[in-house]
Each structure stands twice: as structure tokens, then as C-alpha cells.
Design a protein around this motif. Sequence first.
Motif, PDB file in Angstrom:
ATOM      1  N   THR A 297       0.825  -1.197   0.000  1.00 37.25           N
ATOM      2  CA  THR A 297       0.000   0.000   0.000  1.00 37.25           C
ATOM      3  C   THR A 297       0.866   1.258   0.000  1.00 37.25           C
ATOM      4  OG1 THR A 297      -1.782  -1.144   1.187  1.00 37.25           O
ATOM      5  CG2 THR A 297      -1.801   1.254   1.262  1.00 37.25           C
ATOM      6  N   VAL A 298       1.938   1.226   0.795  1.00 38.43           N
ATOM      7  CA  VAL A 298       2.855   2.370   0.886  1.00 38.43           C
ATOM      8  C   VAL A 298       4.059   2.092  -0.011  1.00 38.43           C
ATOM      9  CG1 VAL A 298       4.286   3.781   2.407  1.00 38.43           C
ATOM     10  CG2 VAL A 298       2.114   2.838   3.243  1.00 38.43           C
ATOM     11  N   LEU A 299       4.066   2.709  -1.182  1.00 43.12           N
ATOM     12  CA  LEU A 299       5.147   2.500  -2.149  1.00 43.12           C
ATOM     13  C   LEU A 299       5.597   3.863  -2.677  1.00 43.12           C
ATOM     14  CD1 LEU A 299       6.852   0.388  -3.652  1.00 43.12           C
ATOM     15  CD2 LEU A 299       5.132   0.427  -5.473  1.00 43.12           C
ATOM     16  N   PRO A 300       6.528   4.518  -1.973  1.00 47.62           N
ATOM     17  CA  PRO A 300       6.969   5.856  -2.372  1.00 47.62           C
ATOM     18  C   PRO A 300       7.962   5.790  -3.529  1.00 47.62           C
ATOM     19  CG  PRO A 300       8.161   5.170  -0.425  1.00 47.62           C
ATOM     20  CD  PRO A 300       7.183   4.067  -0.735  1.00 47.62           C
ATOM     21  N   SER A 301       7.470   5.419  -4.695  1.00 47.51           N
ATOM     22  CA  SER A 301       8.347   5.207  -5.853  1.00 47.51           C
ATOM     23  C   SER A 301       9.070   6.481  -6.274  1.00 47.51           C
ATOM     24  CB  SER A 301       7.542   4.641  -7.026  1.00 47.51           C
ATOM     25  OG  SER A 301       6.463   5.497  -7.362  1.00 47.51           O
ATOM     26  N   PHE A 302       8.576   7.642  -5.826  1.00 45.09           N
ATOM     27  CA  PHE A 302       9.264   8.895  -6.149  1.00 45.09           C
ATOM     28  C   PHE A 302      10.655   8.952  -5.519  1.00 45.09           C
ATOM     29  CE2 PHE A 302       5.761   9.674  -3.052  1.00 45.09           C
ATOM     30  CZ  PHE A 302       6.503   9.782  -1.894  1.00 45.09           C
ATOM     31  N   TRP A 303      10.945   8.046  -4.583  1.00 41.64           N
ATOM     32  CA  TRP A 303      12.267   7.973  -3.966  1.00 41.64           C
ATOM     33  C   TRP A 303      13.119   6.829  -4.525  1.00 41.64           C
ATOM     34  CZ3 TRP A 303       9.913   8.353   1.581  1.00 41.64           C
ATOM     35  CH2 TRP A 303       9.785   9.704   1.960  1.00 41.64           C
ATOM     36  N   GLN A 304      12.609   6.106  -5.497  1.00 38.29           N
ATOM     37  CA  GLN A 304      13.251   4.839  -5.824  1.00 38.29           C
ATOM     38  C   GLN A 304      14.661   4.971  -6.425  1.00 38.29           C
ATOM     39  OE1 GLN A 304      10.502   2.845  -8.490  1.00 38.29           O
ATOM     40  NE2 GLN A 304      11.583   3.577 -10.292  1.00 38.29           N
ATOM     41  N   ASN A 305      15.022   6.137  -6.906  1.00 33.13           N
ATOM     42  CA  ASN A 305      16.371   6.317  -7.431  1.00 33.13           C
ATOM     43  C   ASN A 305      17.337   6.908  -6.404  1.00 33.13           C
ATOM     44  OD1 ASN A 305      15.770   5.286 -10.034  1.00 33.13           O
ATOM     45  ND2 ASN A 305      14.854   7.238 -10.617  1.00 33.13           N
ATOM     46  N   TYR A 306      16.863   7.070  -5.172  1.00 28.77           N
ATOM     47  CA  TYR A 306      17.724   7.535  -4.096  1.00 28.77           C
ATOM     48  C   TYR A 306      18.487   6.342  -3.512  1.00 28.77           C
ATOM     49  CZ  TYR A 306      15.368  12.097  -3.983  1.00 28.77           C
ATOM     50  OH  TYR A 306      14.879  13.341  -4.301  1.00 28.77           O
ATOM     51  N   GLU A 307      19.719   6.603  -3.097  1.00 30.76           N
ATOM     52  CA  GLU A 307      20.525   5.532  -2.511  1.00 30.76           C
ATOM     53  C   GLU A 307      19.875   5.015  -1.238  1.00 30.76           C
ATOM     54  OE1 GLU A 307      25.107   5.231  -0.982  1.00 30.76           O
ATOM     55  OE2 GLU A 307      24.722   6.105  -2.960  1.00 30.76           O
ATOM     56  N   ASN A 308      19.887   3.694  -1.082  1.00 26.45           N
ATOM     57  CA  ASN A 308      19.343   2.987   0.083  1.00 26.45           C
ATOM     58  C   ASN A 308      17.817   2.884   0.082  1.00 26.45           C
ATOM     59  OD1 ASN A 308      21.929   2.493   1.233  1.00 26.45           O
ATOM     60  ND2 ASN A 308      21.937   4.566   2.083  1.00 26.45           N
TER      61      ASN A 308
END
Length: 328
Positions: A297-308
Motif C-alpha cells: 500500500t505504501v510504495l513511495p516510488s518517487f524515492w526509488q532512485n535515491y541511494e538505500n
Amino acid sequence: MMVNIPSFKLNNGRDIPALGYGTWLGLNEKFEFMSEDLPKLVEAMENAVDVGYRHIDTAHLYRVEPEVGQVVRKKIQEGVVKREDVFVTTKVWNHNHRPADVETAVKESLERLGLDYIDLVLMHWPMSISADGVDEKIDYLDTWRGFEAVLSQGLVKSIGVSNFNIAQLTRLLANTKVVPVINQIEINLNLGQKDLVDFCKKNNILVVAYTPFGSLVRNTPNCPATKYDDPVLTGIAKKHGKSVTQINLRYLFQRGLASIPKSITKSRVLENASIFDFELDDEDVSALQKLDNNFRTVLPSFWQNYENYPFEKVDGDIPKPPLSLHKW
């Protein structure tokens, strides 16, 4: 009516109530905080303490630490609880990942809460992101040393993490003096995370389930998640004379997980905690296990290219992170 909520033992010997009151108000369709619900949250939180809740989960990002502290202090003054009866969790946000900034963030949380100590502080995410949205690429091992420092200073009683995957926990455990007491992650009927839960149990790290209802009661179009009216759920609920949400929370408890449901409705606050007077049988548990379809439900894909970034990546155009998640 009062509820008696049992506790789990943490790896440092401290107790944490198995069910807590979550204080995340959420974001609206414009990714703005739903601050209009704050008065209702305060009222519901006060009611939660009155009926027996002794575990309150909040975070720097949630913008409600002052209100959490207000409620705790009020209930102490009224004689409803003593400070040592209440387990308060807060979290350090992504722009405070330098070790020195962890200490500053914790002290600021203490000031907002108006408390002398915090029972548990979590690293909210393993990513380090500046207030301007820049990937700072700070190693979470360095951040953890800041957590160990605030623990040694007595500012907090326990330290833990949130949203860490198995690989990140493995690396942390190999390089830490203090084992985190908790990993707070999304777990619900649609997202069981068995491998991660098993890993945490093996290493004596308690799992706390956030978003414990997942998308159960959300009206999300084209969503594969199990819904409130699923015949398996309604059948088990009828069998035990309980609600679907109570079946959900009881299932998590029987898995050995703490959970932090949120509601600003008084009746639901009491309902959520009224799960310790019945037990799901093996047939129930087997049926509920089969509902796990790995839907997050919680998938913050806007961060997916951030390290870690700890989750699976998705294809397609990635939106920019909301400004509301940068800094408060």
C-alpha cells in the motif's frame, strides 16, 4: 469500557504494548497534510489513553508531536497514567541523518513533546534526503552511530529502525554495537513479508506493523488488494462475532507482531483494541495466510532512485517527491 493490552519484550528487556495508537493523519490528493483532522486526533488520542492504550506512535514528519506530548502530560496530570506507563515512539526524518543531526533532531522532538525522555526513536527510512530533496547518500551505518549516541546519553530508552529490508538489516547487524529493538514496516493481510519477519525474529528484533489494514478499507480503483467484504474475511469475522478489522489485527498479534492502527473515531479506537478476548484457530490462520498477494500500500516510488531505497522499483515515469515530505 477498558481494554487490557498485553506487551512484547524487547531485546533490551523493556516492554512495549502489543497494540498502539498511530498518529499519522495522512496526505490529501494534493499531497498536503490533513491538518484539519488534528482536533479529532487529539480527542481520539485522549480517549485511547482513557480506555487503556499505553503505546503512542508518532514521528517528526507527522507534525503532531506537540499534541502527543500534550495528551500524555494531560493524562498524567489527571492521574490516568504515570509517565512510565506510556510508551512513546517517534522517528528521525530523512534530512537529519548526519550523526550530529540525529542528536539535534531527538532533542527537538523532546522539546516538542515536552517530555524528559522518549521510549523509542526510529530511523524513519534508510535514505538520507536533504530538506531540498537532494540525495545526500549518507550511510545509514553512520546515522545509526548517532542513534547509539542519543541512547548512551539517556535521551531515549530504546532505538530502532523503520522500512529496512533484509540486506540492510544484515549489514547493520554486522556493524553495530546496539542491535535495533524494532523494525517498523508495512504488514497487513495483503503484505505478509514472511521472510523479513522471520529474519527479524531470528535476530530478536520485534516487528511493528504500520498500515496494518493495508488497502482493506480504501476505495482504490483497479487495486488487487483484498477488500473489507471479502467472503473469507467476513466468514471468519462472523464465526468469532468480531469485525473484519478485528480479525485483521488479531491475525497480526498471533504472528507475534505489534501493530499501530490509526483511527480518529472513538468507537473504532475501542474496537481496534478489543482483540485479546478470542483466538483464531489453525483453519482461520491458514485461510488468512492465503490472502497475502505481496501488494504494498505504501510504495513511495518517487524515492526509488535515491541511494538505500529499500523496496522494489517500478517501471514508468517517476514523479517528483512531494514538497510536504521534505522538511517540517
